[in-house]
Structure formats: C-alpha cells, structure tokens
Design a protein around this motif. Structure first.
Motif, mmCIF file in Angstrom:
data_model
loop_
_atom_site.group_PDB
_atom_site.id
_atom_site.type_symbol
_atom_site.label_atom_id
_atom_site.label_comp_id
_atom_site.label_asym_id
_atom_site.label_seq_id
_atom_site.Cartn_x
_atom_site.Cartn_y
_atom_site.Cartn_z
ATOM 1 N N ALA A 115 0.826 -1.206 0.000
ATOM 2 C CA ALA A 115 0.000 0.000 0.000
ATOM 3 C C ALA A 115 0.862 1.258 0.000
ATOM 4 O O ALA A 115 0.527 2.244 -0.664
ATOM 5 N N ALA A 170 2.112 1.832 -3.577
ATOM 6 C CA ALA A 170 1.024 2.301 -4.435
ATOM 7 C C ALA A 170 0.618 3.730 -4.081
ATOM 8 O O ALA A 170 0.402 4.566 -4.971
ATOM 9 N N LYS A 226 -4.575 1.813 0.778
ATOM 10 C CA LYS A 226 -3.956 2.829 -0.076
ATOM 11 C C LYS A 226 -4.839 4.066 -0.168
ATOM 12 O O LYS A 226 -4.377 5.192 -0.010
ATOM 13 N N ARG A 227 -6.135 3.866 -0.414
ATOM 14 C CA ARG A 227 -7.063 4.979 -0.563
ATOM 15 C C ARG A 227 -7.116 5.825 0.708
ATOM 16 O O ARG A 227 -7.035 7.048 0.664
ATOM 17 N N GLU A 283 -5.831 -4.114 0.746
ATOM 18 C CA GLU A 283 -4.718 -3.267 0.317
ATOM 19 C C GLU A 283 -5.195 -2.010 -0.417
ATOM 20 O O GLU A 283 -4.669 -0.914 -0.195
ATOM 21 N N ASP A 284 -6.201 -2.146 -1.275
ATOM 22 C CA ASP A 284 -6.713 -0.982 -2.007
ATOM 23 C C ASP A 284 -7.354 0.034 -1.065
ATOM 24 O O ASP A 284 -7.176 1.241 -1.225
ATOM 25 N N ASP A 285 -8.100 -0.464 -0.101
ATOM 26 C CA ASP A 285 -8.719 0.414 0.888
ATOM 27 C C ASP A 285 -7.645 1.103 1.712
ATOM 28 O O ASP A 285 -7.752 2.304 2.007
#
Length: 71
Positions: A18, A21, A60-61, A56-58
């Motif tokens: 994360a 990214a 990063k966001r 992981e996307d959450d």
C-alpha cells in the motif's frame, strides 16, 4: 521505523504494498528527487491505518486521503 509495530507478516506485506502504491499517487510526477521525509510520513500514516483497512486498495485509498488532508 514506521512498520516496526506490525507483527503479522500479512499486515506488513499489505502495508508495504500500500505504501508503494500510495507513494506513486502522491509523489509529484515532475520531481525525480526522492523525498524521504514525505515518504516516511506517508509510511506512518499507512502503518496507523492497517488495522482499519479492509484490504490493500482500501488501505492505499485511506492513506492517500489522510496524507493529502494533513499536507
């Protein structure tokens, strides 16, 4: 060390991915110089959010959002 509090290898891997990214999202494209202070600040934000992120996307966001709010 921002990730020194993470004991679970899965959390550590998620945090590292994360961070990479998120750094790509927040680092200005026209600057080639690596700003270690800002990257470290982002890493601490990522580490603080690992426990509350769904994936992981959450992570990063959330990290990018908090980083930009605190700038």
């Amino acid at each position: 060390m921002p990730f020194s509090s993470l004991n679970d290898p899965v959390d550590l891997a998620r945090a590292q991915a994360a961070l990479e990214a998120a750094w790509k999202d927040v680092k200005p494209a026209d600057i080639d110089v690596f700003d270690e202070r800002e990257r470290t600040r982002l890493a601490y934000i990522v580490a603080a959010l690992v426990a509350v992120a769904e994936d992981e996307d959450d992570l990063k966001r959330r990290a990018v959002e908090r980083y930009r709010q605190s700038a």
